[in-house]
Design a protein around this motif. Structure first.
Motif, PDB file in Angstrom:
ATOM      1  N   ILE A   1      73.225  17.923  27.604  1.00 44.60           N
ATOM      2  CA  ILE A   1      74.316  17.842  26.613  1.00 44.60           C
ATOM      3  C   ILE A   1      75.572  18.549  27.129  1.00 44.60           C
ATOM      4  CG2 ILE A   1      75.070  18.595  24.311  1.00 44.60           C
ATOM      5  CD1 ILE A   1      72.145  18.134  23.370  1.00 44.60           C
TER       6      ILE A   1
ATOM      7  N   LEU B   1      67.130  18.831  27.756  1.00 44.40           N
ATOM      8  CA  LEU B   1      68.044  18.197  26.807  1.00 44.40           C
ATOM      9  C   LEU B   1      69.339  18.991  26.640  1.00 44.40           C
ATOM     10  CD1 LEU B   1      68.735  16.042  24.693  1.00 44.40           C
ATOM     11  CD2 LEU B   1      67.501  17.420  22.988  1.00 44.40           C
ATOM     12  N   GLY B   2      69.220  20.291  26.441  1.00 45.75           N
ATOM     13  CA  GLY B   2      70.411  21.112  26.225  1.00 45.75           C
ATOM     14  C   GLY B   2      71.347  21.075  27.417  1.00 45.75           C
TER      15      GLY B   2
ATOM     16  N   ALA C   1      67.712  18.796  17.542  1.00 42.55           N
ATOM     17  CA  ALA C   1      67.073  17.548  17.994  1.00 42.55           C
ATOM     18  C   ALA C   1      65.589  17.751  18.257  1.00 42.55           C
ATOM     19  CB  ALA C   1      67.781  17.040  19.251  1.00 42.55           C
ATOM     20  N   LEU C   2      65.221  18.921  18.753  1.00 36.67           N
ATOM     21  CA  LEU C   2      63.785  19.208  18.963  1.00 36.67           C
ATOM     22  C   LEU C   2      63.077  19.283  17.617  1.00 36.67           C
ATOM     23  CD1 LEU C   2      64.004  21.833  21.853  1.00 36.67           C
ATOM     24  CD2 LEU C   2      62.982  19.550  21.996  1.00 36.67           C
TER      25      LEU C   2
ATOM     26  N   SER D   1      62.248  21.482  28.372  1.00 35.99           N
ATOM     27  CA  SER D   1      63.182  20.372  28.173  1.00 35.99           C
ATOM     28  C   SER D   1      64.515  20.600  28.883  1.00 35.99           C
ATOM     29  CB  SER D   1      63.447  20.217  26.668  1.00 35.99           C
ATOM     30  OG  SER D   1      64.514  19.334  26.446  1.00 35.99           O
TER      31      SER D   1
ATOM     32  N   LEU E   1      70.539  11.086  19.136  1.00 38.35           N
ATOM     33  CA  LEU E   1      69.461  12.074  19.015  1.00 38.35           C
ATOM     34  C   LEU E   1      68.747  11.984  17.671  1.00 38.35           C
ATOM     35  CD1 LEU E   1      71.071  15.188  20.782  1.00 38.35           C
ATOM     36  CD2 LEU E   1      69.319  13.628  21.678  1.00 38.35           C
TER      37      LEU E   1
ATOM     38  N   ALA F   1      60.895  23.404  24.160  1.00 39.53           N
ATOM     39  CA  ALA F   1      62.281  23.725  24.540  1.00 39.53           C
ATOM     40  C   ALA F   1      62.353  24.284  25.954  1.00 39.53           C
ATOM     41  CB  ALA F   1      62.882  24.724  23.547  1.00 39.53           C
TER      42      ALA F   1
ATOM     43  N   ILE G   1      67.704  27.729  23.509  1.00 41.52           N
ATOM     44  CA  ILE G   1      67.323  26.601  22.664  1.00 41.52           C
ATOM     45  C   ILE G   1      65.951  26.852  22.032  1.00 41.52           C
ATOM     46  CG2 ILE G   1      66.803  24.115  22.680  1.00 41.52           C
ATOM     47  CD1 ILE G   1      68.914  24.019  25.065  1.00 41.52           C
TER      48      ILE G   1
ATOM     49  N   THR H   1      72.680  21.840  19.075  1.00 42.40           N
ATOM     50  CA  THR H   1      72.362  20.415  18.933  1.00 42.40           C
ATOM     51  C   THR H   1      70.970  20.124  19.486  1.00 42.40           C
ATOM     52  OG1 THR H   1      74.711  19.877  19.165  1.00 42.40           O
ATOM     53  CG2 THR H   1      73.148  18.076  19.476  1.00 42.40           C
ATOM     54  N   ALA H   2      70.671  20.688  20.646  1.00 42.58           N
ATOM     55  CA  ALA H   2      69.349  20.448  21.254  1.00 42.58           C
ATOM     56  C   ALA H   2      68.245  21.055  20.394  1.00 42.58           C
ATOM     57  CB  ALA H   2      69.313  21.023  22.670  1.00 42.58           C
TER      58      ALA H   2
ATOM     59  N   ALA I   1      75.600  22.697  22.845  1.00 43.57           N
ATOM     60  CA  ALA I   1      74.361  22.176  23.439  1.00 43.57           C
ATOM     61  C   ALA I   1      73.132  22.882  22.878  1.00 43.57           C
ATOM     62  CB  ALA I   1      74.409  22.346  24.955  1.00 43.57           C
TER      63      ALA I   1
END
Lengths: 472, 472
Positions: free
Chosen positions: A55, A51-52, A312-313, A49, A87, A46, A451, A308-309, A305
């Motif tokens: 998003i 990703l968040g 998803a991880l 990443s 995702l 995390a 995250i 969700t992130a 974000a």
């Protein structure tokens, strides 16, 4: 990125200590070595990443402001479905509900005496329009207490202005509830006094010329019959100084804000189905709607974000955790927790299977504390989770704290256990409900820390056999 | 107040060292021991005084925004006269001039594709109105260089948007001139391209949703025939991200800004008449007008307060300094240095008696440097003044720096010597020309440091026999 490097080093050191503990940890903890390893790997992943951030960048850029019940909020739900599918969530759905729609419309507010000067204001949620331009003298109230003491009918033909103080900046956001009284109930007393309109000092800790919007409280089923407007802290300072000089003050005010009938909203639901106890649900989430003045980055694109992130991880692990992890992107939070109440009602019969719920809805600064309200026998599990989060700078807080976030209130009221990963809220009320709530206010490394904490803790809670819910 | 205590201690220590120097100082310095003592006492008095803050508080509160040529600017001149009389200046006068008046009017600007979102913008000074609402696609230019390369007629039916970068925050304000090109000359290229309107990223170092206003440059005698609008940095970021996603962008724009004919403005002049050489003038000041979006606290209520309070402190000495000290509150600076040019013209025949000029017009943060552009033989005097200012944290800078402040440009061009007390401008371009330029942005102790530096240095320059002007 040096902060992240420090965290990474602390984690590596922790792993070394753990390796030298000859299995003592495994004997006393409800967390297995394997689970601990997975949680620590999630943290590492995390922190590296983006990703968040991608998003919240996508939500704020591609959808923009998304007032509860608006066409933009509908686009946000469509966006949430696409995000969930891309995702790799196992089930993606939208649960619709109906709601009354309040529209801000155009506002004009200007000082007219002792001289003309436009003020920076915005209508408060639930306020009525002015039929035509209101031109009236101000009656000044130092705070909400002074207004509540006003005699019935004493404000006829006047505009009431309720001053107060800017909020003190604090880690916990303390003071919001109290300051918020002027926003919440001020209109009831102004209206009782017969005022043409109410103007209040914004509820916020900043000193910028942004008004803070927000919902008023209804009086039973009744909403204000008069326009109600919040003005920025510097504008309120200005009126206070003029008042203190003994200057009579007048305003011109025209507001188009009004209720516009029933519309559709909805909650977006993304499930990672549990591998062993799919019926048991760990609910996390944020709210998808925002106030319309900004693009809702910190309130609450960040929460959407982060959760969700984090899920998803967890989805990227070789196996699903035992319990189902459900991300809910709640609709219409700002205008009265409408998505939250709709969810609680729509899932009424299944709430017993909601074994934990928590929401991220306090911005995007770093998390500093983990609090909980779970079965007392499960408290040791949360204690052990806190130890795993400690390299992120997170300490364990109280184990009997109610809540879990605004949208969790209806669930907690029905006995759903909660945790909360408390964020540093020091700057939150600078931005809260203002035009200034935009993407640039989010620090990617702080978002990543959030995250990391969610991914590790939610994974551990979902993969645990510990009963989080007290027997009833 | 610990900063001020530190300054006070440093001053006391300086006095002790000086007392131990057995008159060496007096033998080599153009400053007498008596003058030095007076200057140090002025510093101490200024640091403890709230006079300057009360002046800027009064101007911003009792007059408010005061656009050059407006009724509010006239009220500000009346205010300046009252201030000058109450503070014991020997002569107070207003010198009027005429000027063309540009009025901002109402602006509506909103993204319409890929979705509807209001933008935070404001018209730039000199811009034309839109005849009706303009609805057009955006042509995106990464920076002003890209726009200057546009072919004639290539923008027909379009709105040009010129991006760029937010200014880097710096002590000196470096980067303003370069960033400002898009505000200054962008319209000439957009208009040459046939664009319906031009939108530019605001010139500022902040990340708040305030647009920064400011004057465009005329092209000879010609002003823009099209609307020109600056949008806030976060709004420009938003458009950039959407553009980078390959989304076609459209805007709706309606602006009422326009020229409205000739009006009156004026400069307010407050004199402390010199005791020995009254004909020799040391001119200091700030500008009385402000942009209309804020209340002009840092730009330039602060400069008016700093120089007026410094002169008033000097007026409280038992005797007037030898030379005349003149405080000019310039009118209509923002809209083209109109008061400055009017002053230079009205005093054309007497400019030879202006032996020094300097303006405070860079906010209210602390002064860190003293630069000058005086007769080389007089440089040692400025060097010695810098030593007296050093306990305030001020260092000596270059002795051949042109300028003295925006309103001093026409005087410097005619050979009037200048100094400048350079302020820390790190936060200046966060606020510059925005609605957020309000009183709360001024720290009283920083303002007091400015007044201390002006009071001491202007006193020493006015009471000196040193010829500041090179023989011509």
């Amino acid at each position: 990125m040096s902060r992240l490097n420090t965290i990474a080093r602390r984690l590596a050191f922790g792993a070394l200590v753990s390796a030298c503990s000859f299995g003592v940890f495994a004997e006393t903890s409800p967390i297995t070595d394997e689970q601990k390893k997975n949680a620590e790997a999630l943290i590492q992943k995390a922190l590296k990443s983006d990703l968040g951030y991608s998003i919240v960048e996508s939500l704020t850029t591609e959808i923009g402001p998304r007032l509860g019940g608006s066409e933009a909020e509908k686009r946000a739900r469509d966006w949430g479905v696409v995000v969930g599918e891309r995702l790799g969530f196992d089930k993606v759905s939208v649960e619709e509900f109906t709601m009354p729609f309040w529209d801000r419309g155009h506002l004009h507010i200007s000082l007219t005496a002792p001289y003309a000067q436009p003020l920076y204001g915005t209508a408060l949620g639930g306020a009525a329009p002015s039929e035509s331009e209101i031109n009236a003298d101000i009656v000044y109230f130092r705070d909400i207490h002074a207004l509540t003491a006003v005699k019935d009918g004493a404000l006829k033909g006047k505009i009431a202005f309720v001053d107060g103080d800017a909020m003190v900046k604090s880690q916990t956001g303390a003071g919001y509830g109290q300051a918020n009284q002027r926003r919440r109930i001020g209109w009831q007393h102004a209206q009782r006094g017969g005022a043409e309109a109410l103007v209040v000092r914004s509820v916020g800790s900043d000193s910028h010329r942004f008004p803070h919007s927000g919902m008023m409280s209804s009086d039973g089923d009744n909403w204000a019959d008069i326009p109600v407007v919040a003005i920025s802290n510097p504008d309120a300072d200005h009126l206070r100084r003029l008042h203190n000089l003994g200057k009579p003050l007048s305003l011109s005010l025209h507001s188009e804000s009004k209720w516009k009938g029933e519309v559709n909203s909805g909650n977006v639901i993304l499930d990672l189905v549990g591998s062993e106890k799919p019926e048991e649900i760990i609910l996390i989430g944020g709210h998808l709607d925002s106030w319309d003045l900004g693009t809702g980055a910190v309130d609450d694109g960040a929460g959407v974000a982060i959760t969700t992130a984090a899920a998803a991880l967890i989805a990227s692990l070789p196996e699903r955790p035992k319990r189902t992890i459900r991300v809910v992107m709640f609709g219409a939070e700002e205008v009265g927790l409408l998505g939250a109440f709709a969810y609680a009602k729509q899932h009424e019969k299944n709430l017993k299977n909601h074994v934990l719920a928590t929401e991220s809805d306090f911005g995007a600064q770093t998390i500093w504390q983990l609090v909980s309200n779970v079965n007392p026998e499960a408290t040791v599990l949360v204690d052990e989770i806190a130890k795993i989060l400690s390299p992120l700078g997170i300490v364990r807080g109280g184990s009997d704290i109610a809540g879990g976030g605004p949208d969790i209130i209806p669930l907690a009221a029905k006995g759903v256990p909660t945790i909360r990963l408390n964020q540093n809220g020091r700057d939150y009320f600078d931005l809260h409900h203002t035009p200034d709530d935009t993407l640039d206010k989010i620090a990617p490394d702080e978002l990543a820390q959030n995250i990391a904490a969610y991914a590790a803790s939610i994974y551990l809670l979902a993969d645990s056999d510990v009963d989080l819910k007290a027997k009833q």
